[in-house]
Design a protein around this motif. Structure first.
Motif, PDB file in Angstrom:
ATOM      1  N   GLN A  78       0.790  -1.223   0.000  1.00 49.16           N
ATOM      2  CA  GLN A  78       0.000   0.000   0.000  1.00 49.16           C
ATOM      3  C   GLN A  78       0.822   1.273   0.000  1.00 49.16           C
ATOM      4  O   GLN A  78       0.274   2.345  -0.199  1.00 49.16           O
ATOM      5  N   ASP A  79       2.136   1.161   0.194  1.00 48.15           N
ATOM      6  CA  ASP A  79       2.924   2.382   0.267  1.00 48.15           C
ATOM      7  C   ASP A  79       4.387   2.116  -0.071  1.00 48.15           C
ATOM      8  O   ASP A  79       4.776   0.993  -0.398  1.00 48.15           O
ATOM      9  N   ALA A  80       5.202   3.173   0.028  1.00 45.44           N
ATOM     10  CA  ALA A  80       6.621   3.071  -0.308  1.00 45.44           C
ATOM     11  C   ALA A  80       7.358   2.086   0.603  1.00 45.44           C
ATOM     12  O   ALA A  80       8.288   1.410   0.167  1.00 45.44           O
ATOM     13  N   MET A  81       6.945   1.970   1.855  1.00 44.41           N
ATOM     14  CA  MET A  81       7.595   1.033   2.767  1.00 44.41           C
ATOM     15  C   MET A  81       7.410  -0.404   2.281  1.00 44.41           C
ATOM     16  O   MET A  81       8.349  -1.198   2.292  1.00 44.41           O
ATOM     17  N   ASP A  82       6.196  -0.741   1.841  1.00 47.46           N
ATOM     18  CA  ASP A  82       5.960  -2.081   1.301  1.00 47.46           C
ATOM     19  C   ASP A  82       6.827  -2.312   0.062  1.00 47.46           C
ATOM     20  O   ASP A  82       7.348  -3.404  -0.145  1.00 47.46           O
ATOM     21  N   GLU A  83       6.987  -1.280  -0.751  1.00 47.49           N
ATOM     22  CA  GLU A  83       7.815  -1.418  -1.949  1.00 47.49           C
ATOM     23  C   GLU A  83       9.276  -1.651  -1.574  1.00 47.49           C
ATOM     24  O   GLU A  83       9.955  -2.482  -2.184  1.00 47.49           O
ATOM     25  N   VAL A  84       9.762  -0.959  -0.559  1.00 50.98           N
ATOM     26  CA  VAL A  84      11.132  -1.182  -0.093  1.00 50.98           C
ATOM     27  C   VAL A  84      11.290  -2.623   0.393  1.00 50.98           C
ATOM     28  O   VAL A  84      12.269  -3.295   0.074  1.00 50.98           O
ATOM     29  N   LEU A  85      10.309  -3.114   1.154  1.00 51.65           N
ATOM     30  CA  LEU A  85      10.379  -4.483   1.666  1.00 51.65           C
ATOM     31  C   LEU A  85      10.339  -5.507   0.537  1.00 51.65           C
ATOM     32  O   LEU A  85      10.822  -6.625   0.703  1.00 51.65           O
ATOM     33  N   SER A  86       9.772  -5.142  -0.605  1.00 50.21           N
ATOM     34  CA  SER A  86       9.706  -6.067  -1.736  1.00 50.21           C
ATOM     35  C   SER A  86      10.987  -6.063  -2.562  1.00 50.21           C
ATOM     36  O   SER A  86      11.064  -6.726  -3.589  1.00 50.21           O
ATOM     37  N   GLY A  87      11.999  -5.346  -2.102  1.00 46.78           N
ATOM     38  CA  GLY A  87      13.245  -5.203  -2.852  1.00 46.78           C
ATOM     39  C   GLY A  87      13.929  -6.512  -3.202  1.00 46.78           C
ATOM     40  O   GLY A  87      14.687  -6.579  -4.168  1.00 46.78           O
ATOM     41  N   PHE A  88      13.673  -7.580  -2.433  1.00 48.01           N
ATOM     42  CA  PHE A  88      14.275  -8.878  -2.747  1.00 48.01           C
ATOM     43  C   PHE A  88      13.900  -9.339  -4.153  1.00 48.01           C
ATOM     44  O   PHE A  88      14.612 -10.117  -4.780  1.00 48.01           O
ATOM     45  N   SER A  89      12.782  -8.848  -4.668  1.00 45.58           N
ATOM     46  CA  SER A  89      12.268  -9.324  -5.951  1.00 45.58           C
ATOM     47  C   SER A  89      13.123  -8.881  -7.139  1.00 45.58           C
ATOM     48  O   SER A  89      13.019  -9.458  -8.214  1.00 45.58           O
ATOM     49  N   HIS A  90      13.987  -7.886  -6.964  1.00 43.59           N
ATOM     50  CA  HIS A  90      14.796  -7.389  -8.074  1.00 43.59           C
ATOM     51  C   HIS A  90      15.775  -8.435  -8.592  1.00 43.59           C
ATOM     52  O   HIS A  90      16.223  -8.349  -9.724  1.00 43.59           O
ATOM     53  N   ARG A  91      16.105  -9.406  -7.750  1.00 42.99           N
ATOM     54  CA  ARG A  91      17.042 -10.451  -8.163  1.00 42.99           C
ATOM     55  C   ARG A  91      16.346 -11.751  -8.528  1.00 42.99           C
ATOM     56  O   ARG A  91      16.989 -12.757  -8.781  1.00 42.99           O
ATOM     57  N   SER A  92      15.056 -11.745  -8.556  1.00 44.80           N
ATOM     58  CA  SER A  92      14.295 -12.955  -8.823  1.00 44.80           C
ATOM     59  C   SER A  92      14.432 -13.394 -10.281  1.00 44.80           C
ATOM     60  O   SER A  92      14.367 -12.559 -11.183  1.00 44.80           O
ATOM     61  N   PRO A  93      14.607 -14.701 -10.522  1.00 46.38           N
ATOM     62  CA  PRO A  93      14.634 -15.198 -11.900  1.00 46.38           C
ATOM     63  C   PRO A  93      13.237 -15.241 -12.526  1.00 46.38           C
ATOM     64  O   PRO A  93      13.093 -15.438 -13.726  1.00 46.38           O
TER      65      PRO A  93
END
Length: 126
Positions: A78-93
């Motif tokens: 719902q916000d920028a904090m959730d987006e920061v927490l989703s940062g692991f996804s940048h390395r996802s295959p």
């Protein structure tokens, strides 16, 4: 109380993290196992609700980024904090995107289903 719930809906999987939970490696493994009961060896798209998650441990980030059991993953917060927490996804295959709108996330997931089956995406109703 479980830190998450899982469901299979209309050709995609839904994982909802409970508000206030910190996602640990053990939580991630438990969620992956619960989701595998729905999809077995098939690779379905996954919608993940991250609203109110307080953190993701480094071990959980590594495990989630490496997992390949889904055709696409849409992370909804719902916000920028959730987006920061989703940062692991940048390395996802696996193709993975962050959304603040569930309807936009579902449209992207369903577009992927349509393209995998050679069909045109369904028209937007929003």
């Amino acid at each position: 109380m479980d830190p998450f719930s899982v469901h299979f809906e209309r050709g995609f999987l839904r994982l909802r993290w409970r508000r206030g939970v910190e996602i640990t490696h053990a939580h991630g493994v438990a969620a992956a196992r619960a989701l595998a009961e729905f999809h077995g060896p098939a690779a379905f798209p996954l919608l993940v609700h991250m609203h109110g998650v307080t953190g993701v441990t480094p071990e959980a980030r590594v495990g989630m980024a490496a997992y390949r059991g889904y055709s696409r993953v849409a992370l909804v917060g719902q916000d920028a904090m959730d987006e920061v927490l989703s940062g692991f996804s940048h390395r996802s295959p696996t193709p993975t995107r962050f959304f603040t709108s569930e309807s936009e996330a579902l449209a992207w997931l369903l577009e992927g289903i349509a393209s995998e089956h050679g069909a045109a995406p369904a028209p937007s109703t929003g």
